[in-house]
Design an enzyme around this catalytic site. Structure first.
Site, mmCIF file in Angstrom:
data_model
loop_
_atom_site.group_PDB
_atom_site.id
_atom_site.type_symbol
_atom_site.label_atom_id
_atom_site.label_comp_id
_atom_site.label_asym_id
_atom_site.label_seq_id
_atom_site.Cartn_x
_atom_site.Cartn_y
_atom_site.Cartn_z
ATOM 1 N N ARG A 158 0.846 -1.192 0.000
ATOM 2 C CA ARG A 158 0.000 0.000 0.000
ATOM 3 C C ARG A 158 0.885 1.247 0.000
ATOM 4 O O ARG A 158 1.501 1.577 1.005
ATOM 5 C CB ARG A 158 -0.932 -0.026 1.218
ATOM 6 N N HIS B 63 -3.951 4.034 4.746
ATOM 7 C CA HIS B 63 -5.016 3.026 4.868
ATOM 8 C C HIS B 63 -6.332 3.632 4.397
ATOM 9 O O HIS B 63 -7.054 3.035 3.588
ATOM 10 C CB HIS B 63 -5.122 2.564 6.325
ATOM 11 N N TYR C 139 3.629 5.296 11.498
ATOM 12 C CA TYR C 139 4.041 3.902 11.720
ATOM 13 C C TYR C 139 4.986 3.355 10.644
ATOM 14 O O TYR C 139 5.396 2.203 10.728
ATOM 15 C CB TYR C 139 2.820 2.986 11.849
#
Length: 374
Positions: free
Chosen positions: A267, A271, A280
């Protein structure tokens, strides 16, 4: 897993415990597994599927623009996962079913869902789930993994009715840690349903990396515990995704039972638009993955074949950008501001308590209008 059928790769060669995965086109556009390429997947078909990937990226960018402008709610981008979307859905046939999670915009469009309805859904209207008659696609499913049970149920129904329809179920790597996924896999294995479980392993379940979700070396090998095969595929390789899914769909249609495909992708974006991935993962990590962009490798391949040029690419991109803007305008025009919609579509006959709530709500609205008039 059955013998090789004409023009279809042999799934037996890709036991996930061996660590081997399906690869045909590498990140530099080189054919490294041409023997796995289905005969039907001509260069002309590759160009058509690449065209759909370009469309998906334009549609995705338009959704981000709408969200940033306050014209759409939270949206899950597909940036970096276009090959997994398009290559898999293209392997289905008329009469097959597609069960999406929430990051399958391209797959849904390919199977007949108008882009404007997908936009409408993310704008907050459930009318976005009201697909045209004959479109065998279930509604977007935001709760993680619950759609896996629906997809297995549909496949079992098709089997009971003697139909040859296959159900392709999408989910992410995080879904493999949910109970619904394991119940669906167990049921599919026991009742030998015509399902293809398609995991878009983009390496993160929101902020949780793949390494912290499960101790198994691969996600594909989870299928073995439920009595059916799994295989890994380079999820950024359009040709490999198509070949693997085509073989899996053919196997399921011929009575071979379910199979799990782990499409190993990445990705590149957040998200959802409510997510900040910089919390993160580092920008350097993303930069390292950019050369594996699924569109990049296919474009390099097609350029070498003389099937695409900068001018053609620019014209194609601008055309899809214009299309996406038009679909967005149509979606906004479909939004209903009728407060009765909150009440009228829950039951065939409205129960008394809901009738009372509707009347009360109208009194509140009337009082608000009176107050606004001063």
């Amino acid at each position: 897993m059955g013998h090789r059928r004409e023009g279809i790769m042999n799934l037996e060669d890709f036991n996930p415990l061996s660590g081997k995965r399906v690869e045909i086109l590498d990140e530099e556009g080189n054919l490294i597994g041409e023997e796995l390429r289905p005969a039907v997947l001509t260069d002309e078909m590759v160009l058509e599927l690449y065209d759909k990937m370009v469309m998906l990226r334009a549609a995705d960018q338009q959704a981000l623009t709408l969200q940033r402008a306050g014209r759409m709610g939270t949206y899950p981008p597909t940036l970096g996962q276009e090959a997994a979307n398009i290559g898999s859905a293209a392997a289905l046939e008329t009469g097959d079913w597609l069960t999406p999670s929430f990051r399958e915009t391209g797959a849904m469009i390919l199977r007949g869902v108008p882009l404007k309805l997908i936009y409408l859904y993310w704008m907050g209207s459930e009318w976005g789930s009201h697909f045209p008659e004959g479109v065998n696609v279930l509604p977007i499913c935001a709760p993680v993994s619950t759609q896996t049970l629906h997809g297995v149920g549909l496949a079992w129904a098709a089997k009971l009715k003697g139909e040859r329809a296959v159900n392709l179920i999408y989910f992410g790597d995080g879904a493999t840690s949910k109970g619904d996924f394991h119940e669906a896999m167990n049921f599919a294995g026991v009742f030998f349903t015509p399902n293809v479980f398609f995991c878009q392993n983009n390496q993160y379940s929101i902020s949780v990396p793949r390494s912290q979700q499960t101790a198994t070396p691969t996600l594909a090998q989870k299928a073995i515990g439920y009595g059916f095969p799994g295989l890994m595929v380079d999820g950024n390789d359009l040709l490999a995704v198509y070949a693997a899914t085509q073989a899996a769909v053919s196997r399921a249609r011929e009575g071979g039972g379910p199979i799990l495909i782990e499409a190993q992708t990445y990705r590149l974006g957040p998200h959802t638009t409510a997510d900040d991935p910089n919390r993160y993962r580092t920008p350097d990590e993303v930069k390292e993955r950019e050369p594996f962009d699924p569109l990049r490798r296919v474009r390099i391949y097609l350029e070498r074949k003389g099937l695409i040029t900068d001018d053609i690419e620019r014209e194609r991109r601008e055309g899809y950008e214009q299309m996406a803007r038009g679909e967005a305008r149509e979606a906004e025009a479909m939004i209903s501001l009728n407060p009765d919609d909150l009440f009228d579509f829950h039951y065939s006959q409205m129960p008394p308590y809901l009738t009372w709530q509707k009347e009360y709500y109208h009194r509140i609205l009337a009082a608000q209008r009176e107050f606004d008039r001063g």
